[in-house]
Design an enzyme around this catalytic site. Structure first.
Site, PDB file in Angstrom:
ATOM      1  CB  CYS B  98      -0.907   0.003   1.228  1.00  0.00           C
ATOM      2  SG  CYS B  98      -1.843   1.551   1.375  1.00  0.00           S
ATOM      3  CB  CYS B 101      -2.009   4.732   4.222  1.00  0.00           C
ATOM      4  SG  CYS B 101      -3.420   3.962   3.395  1.00  0.00           S
ATOM      5  CB  SER B 102      -0.198   0.877   6.578  1.00  0.00           C
ATOM      6  OG  SER B 102      -1.149   1.456   7.447  1.00  0.00           O
ATOM      7  CB  CYS B 103      -4.673  -0.659   2.601  1.00  0.00           C
ATOM      8  SG  CYS B 103      -5.363   1.005   2.506  1.00  0.00           S
TER       9      CYS B 103
END
Lengths: 92, 193
Positions: B98, B101-103
């Site tokens: 991702c 962000c940090s999905c």
């Protein structure tokens, strides 16, 4: 709006240069052509959702890009698959 | 009171009691969500992978609708983003990242590993995935195999269904699940025996 197999171009737009935004379209694909793999469904527009504004549901597409089209040193046939909202796509 | 300087435990208690008082979220719902979060771990995804390796009908369901496939094994998906499953084959290797962000598919893999959120992993995964996998994980993707980097940018969450390794003929689901690691379902490693 788009169907699997359609060639699309990601809009070469930079709204973050104008003011505060929340967008889910990575920089590295803007202005580039890819191919629609499939429609993933309709989802509330994150650009409004993030600011607690009423968010219209918009179609989200899985779009494939050839790595060689983005980075010249990449193995050309490797791919990138990115989720992009329909309002960021146009017909080239 | 300045909310930014409030003690976090007191702030949490105040918000929870307000949510309850206003009928937005009940204590039972918060507890249910805590139980779901505690139960989420790579072991859940590994169970799905192992079942897909032995059950062609389940494999088809998993590729068609990851959320339904997870629910059919008793994994709580309510309120979670839809889960998509990417199948590795002899010709294709998937890597999930991702960049924005940090999905991460937390319902089936739990908390992301620390490096998944790092700027370095995110940048290198899209630009030089083969070099990244080789230098950090000793995962060599053969030239004949296409690398497909899946940048998880929006409403879906993605996990990889790895290729079943040779040498596992006749293994049951539990034994197969035991060899599937978190990295195998992100695509930085491949399972082996």
């Amino acid at each position: 709006m788009f169907v699997a197999g359609d060639t699309v171009r990601v809009k070469d737009e930079w709204p973050e240069a104008v003011g505060p935004v929340h967008i889910r379209t990575p920089w590295y694909v803007r202005g580039l052509e890819g191919q629609v793999v499939r429609c993933l469904g309709d989802f509330p527009n994150p650009e409004d959702l993030a600011f607690a504004r009423p968010a219209e549901r918009r179609p989200l597409y899985h779009v494939r890009f050839r790595k060689g089209a983005i980075w010249p040193e990449a193995k050309p046939d490797d791919e990138l698959l990115v989720e992009i909202f329909g309002h960021w796509l146009e017909r080239p | 009171m300045n909310i930014l300087e409030a003690d976090s435990d007191r702030l949490l208690a105040a918000v929870r009691s307000l949510l309850e008082k206003k009928g937005i979220v009940s204590t039972a719902e918060v507890q249910e969500r805590m139980a779901v979060t505690d139960a989420a771990s790579p072991g859940q995804g590994a169970r799905m992978v192992a079942k897909a390796w032995v059950d062609p009908a389940y494999r088809a369901l998993m590729l068609e609708d990851g959320t339904k496939a997870a629910e059919s094994l008793g994994i709580m998906m309510r309120g979670m983003p839809p889960l998509g499953v990417l199948e590795n084959t002899a010709e294709l290797h998937n890597l999930v990242v991702c960049t924005l962000c940090s999905c991460y598919p937390r319902a089936v893999l739990g908390y992301p590993p620390f490096w998944y959120k790092s700027a370095s992993f995110r940048a290198r995964a899209v630009r030089d995935p083969r070099g990244l996998l080789a230098s950090e994980w000793k995962t060599i993707v053969p030239d004949a195999v296409k690398v497909r980097v899946v940048d998880s940018t929006a409403d879906y969450r993605w996990m990889v269904l790895p290729v079943r390794p040779v040498g596992t003929d006749g293994w049951d689901e539990a034994r197969l699940a035991g060899i599937v690691r978190e990295g195998d379902m992100i695509g930085v490693t491949v399972p082996g025996v």
